[in-house]
Structures are given as C-alpha cells and as structure tokens.
Design an enzyme around this catalytic site. Sequence first.
Site, PDB file in Angstrom:
ATOM      1  N   HIS A 128       0.864  -1.177   0.000  1.00 19.78           N
ATOM      2  CA  HIS A 128       0.000   0.000   0.000  1.00 19.78           C
ATOM      3  C   HIS A 128       0.907   1.236   0.000  1.00 19.78           C
ATOM      4  CE1 HIS A 128      -4.200  -1.020   0.043  1.00 19.78           C
ATOM      5  NE2 HIS A 128      -3.962  -2.037   0.854  1.00 19.78           N
TER       6      HIS A 128
ATOM      7  N   ASP B  17      -4.864   1.910   1.972  1.00 22.88           N
ATOM      8  CA  ASP B  17      -5.135   1.254   3.262  1.00 22.88           C
ATOM      9  C   ASP B  17      -5.735   2.267   4.239  1.00 22.88           C
ATOM     10  OD1 ASP B  17      -2.708   2.630   3.152  1.00 22.88           O
ATOM     11  OD2 ASP B  17      -1.692   1.337   4.600  1.00 22.88           O
TER      12      ASP B  17
ATOM     13  N   TYR C  10      -8.461   7.865 -17.400  1.00 22.12           N
ATOM     14  CA  TYR C  10      -9.376   8.542 -16.487  1.00 22.12           C
ATOM     15  C   TYR C  10      -9.641   9.979 -16.948  1.00 22.12           C
ATOM     16  CZ  TYR C  10      -8.150   4.664 -13.348  1.00 22.12           C
ATOM     17  OH  TYR C  10      -7.949   3.435 -12.794  1.00 22.12           O
TER      18      TYR C  10
ATOM     19  N   GLU D  23      -0.083   8.357  11.204  1.00 24.50           N
ATOM     20  CA  GLU D  23      -1.440   7.877  11.488  1.00 24.50           C
ATOM     21  C   GLU D  23      -2.288   8.865  12.289  1.00 24.50           C
ATOM     22  OE1 GLU D  23      -0.162   4.219  13.238  1.00 24.50           O
ATOM     23  OE2 GLU D  23      -0.658   3.050  11.435  1.00 24.50           O
TER      24      GLU D  23
END
Length: 440
Positions: free
Chosen positions: A132, A137, A339, A414
């Site tokens: 990841h 994630d 895209y 985090e």
Amino acid sequence: MKLTRLLPMLLCLSLPVLADTAALENDIRTRAAAVEDKLIEWRRDIHQHPELGDQETRTAKLVSDHLKSLGLEVRTGIARTGVVGILQGAQPGRTVALRADMDALPITEPKGLPFASRAKGIYQGQEVGVMHACGHDAHTAMLMATAEVLAGMKAQLKGKVIFIFQPAEEGSSQFMPDAGKSWGAKLMLEEGLFDRLKPDAVFGLHVMPGRSGEISWRENATTASSDTLSIVVTGKQGHGGMPWNTVDSIVASSQIITGLQTVVSRKANLAVSPAVVTIGSIKGGTGPNIIPERVEMTGTIRTYDENVRQQVVGDVKESAEKIAESAGAKAQVAVVPMYPLTINDAALTARMAPVLKRAADGKIAEAELPGASEDFSFFAREVPGLYVFLGITPPDQDPKTAAPNHNPRFFVHEEALVVGTRAMASMAVAFLEEQPENNR
Ligand SMILES: [Zn+2]
Ligand SMILES: [Zn+2]
C-alpha cells in the site's frame, strides 16, 4: 387527519431549518476520537495484507463484515471485489456518497514497520511484491471509521449515506488497460451503482505528503485526465555498419521522442491548462550491430481541460506519424483513454470549505495540481463531487522531501487519519443537513 395532529406538523414545516451544526460536528468529533484506535488497527491490518486491483477479497470481507456489524445494507462483489454499504438515516432527506479505494500497488515494501507488507501477488501474470504505497489502506480504514461514526448518529441523520469501497483504482492487476475491459469506478457505474440509488453528491479523499492533518483542495479541475500512449515504430532491419541499407527505427524513435516535446511546449494552450506528455518505456533492438525493425514505446498524456486533452492527443498522433514518415519509417500510435479529469463542483466546494476548515482545526490549504489522475472522476461526472487531500507527513519531516505516493518509502503519519474521518463524516452530515431550495 385531525387538525390537532396536523398542527404540530405544520408548525414544524413552517420553522426555518435550524441545523445545529456545531452540536452535530461535536458529536462527530467525539465519535471519531472513540473509533480512532480501531481505525489505526484496521489501517495496519490492511497495510500488512495488501491486495492488488481486482483481488481485494480479504479487504472487501473486512469491510463488509464491519458494515454489516453496523447494521448497514451491504452489497458485495460490485465491479468484481467492490463493497457498498447504505446507511438509512432515521429522518427523510437526500443521499450522499463517500468513496474510498482499496487496492495496493505492485511495489515491494522495505523492512522497517512492524506491520510492513511481505505480501506477494500476481500482477499482469508476473509475481511481484505488493504494498500500500498510495495510502489506500488509510482511505479504507478512514471510511470504515466514518461508517461507524455515522451509524452511531442514525437518529439525527437526514437521508442516506452510501459508502463506496471501490477496487482497482490503480488499474486491474489482471489485464492490460487496452484489453477493452472496464475496472474500478467506471465498472461500478456500468454495473448500475448510481442507477439503483443516485446520490446528490459524492465526496472522496486522498492522502498525500503534506502537513500532518492538513486538508487541501481546489475548485474545478483537481486531478488530471490520463491517456495511455503506445507507439510502434517500424523501419527496415539491417546491419549496423550499413545503415544506408536500412530504415533505422531507433533514430526515428529518438526523433519522435524529441519532436513530441514540442506538442506541449509549442502547440498546447498552456494558458488554459498545463499538459504533460511522457514517454515512460522504450524497447527495441537486440545487439550493438543490428538496426532493429521495430521499436515500441509507451507513455502517458495528462491535462486539466477536455479541449486541451483532445488537442494534445491529436497532435501526439500527428507528430509521431509524420516524423516517422519523414524518416521513411512508420509509426502506429494508439491512445487509450484512462481517467477523465476530476472536477470539483464549484458550489459544493464553496459550501464545504468551512466544514473542512472546522474538521481540520483550521489546518487547510489550497491544493496544487497533483499531476496524478483518479477514477473518482467517473463518479464526479455523474453527480456533483468534491475530492480533497489529507496531509500525512510526520511533523519532524519536510513534506517537500518526504517520499511521494508510489514510492516504497511512502509513509503515513497515522495521527492525521482521524482528521480524514472527521472530514468525511462532517461533509456528509453538512450536506444532508442542508435543505436545498426547490428540492423540499
Ligand atoms: Zn496511486
Ligand atoms: Zn491513490
């Protein structure tokens, strides 16, 4: 209906909508803080078990089990491995969609983190390390946490929230982009995701190097359009010592690569949109004294305006073909649209700006054009969309020198993730609280 029963309803309807935004946002803040430990656990679990595009079965199960435990209506197997959860608020209202992507990249993660990936996977038939390295994630974990926050606020919620956990944002691991198949967001829509329940708005978020917990965004064009380019140059094979008997596909290719630089610098209207033409791979030849018949090149085209995109695609084709022709060779040019550009709806962006500012405790910035593209754009073509970025560089590092997305050293601080959950939940609630004119 008796008048006594009608009166309170009439009273209710005649009152202005007094959305107690502050109370709702405080509730979101408390609930997001309560789920933060689980959010980080989920993120580490998903990080340690990354799965390539169209193979996200373990991740999808983790997501669907969680959504079911919250009492949501859950559908699985959408666009192969996608999961969608629908949260029905206790009060009537509009519908809002929140989107996260679940796939990892064919990148080998270096040792270091206690939850570093050691996973291997099959990418286009080759065994690769899986990591990841784009933060999906974190996106998945943040949206799982958002679902928990909003499910807890069901009684106050006006309308519905669709949680979209999509596969294969980075492309399918199972087939090449030019195989004529769809994947990810586009395939979800082709399978009727918005036909069944069309949201009134869609929100997405991506982690990027930036001040930890800072939310940035921009109005209108936000991520680039992306087209994949392939050029096959055919000459005439022969001896490297006797080029006069050959048509040199190597020299023709080098002229094409150089010539393509002027498509952007001399022809594209850069006052309207930046543009990028990159040749990323070139293959040709087997030895020093053999002029090969064939050279193959691949590349990518990026723009932020549909007209500039069409012009650049046309100019790349024409330049490559004519340069090859002038060398006596032939160029076959194929451009596969990948895209579209992501457009942030101007009105939606303006309405959500103060919400995002509060969710990020004032840590906001205007996003730069990222150069990357995103298949969130397919959702945002269907309904008004807003796509924002969340900074995840630890405070002791400089975001400018931090490892970028897709780098094996890409690192997520985090502590920023709870901000992302707050932002997604706050945008959804703010959108549903708002009573649009002519719609009630
Ligand atoms: Zn990526
Ligand atoms: Zn990404």
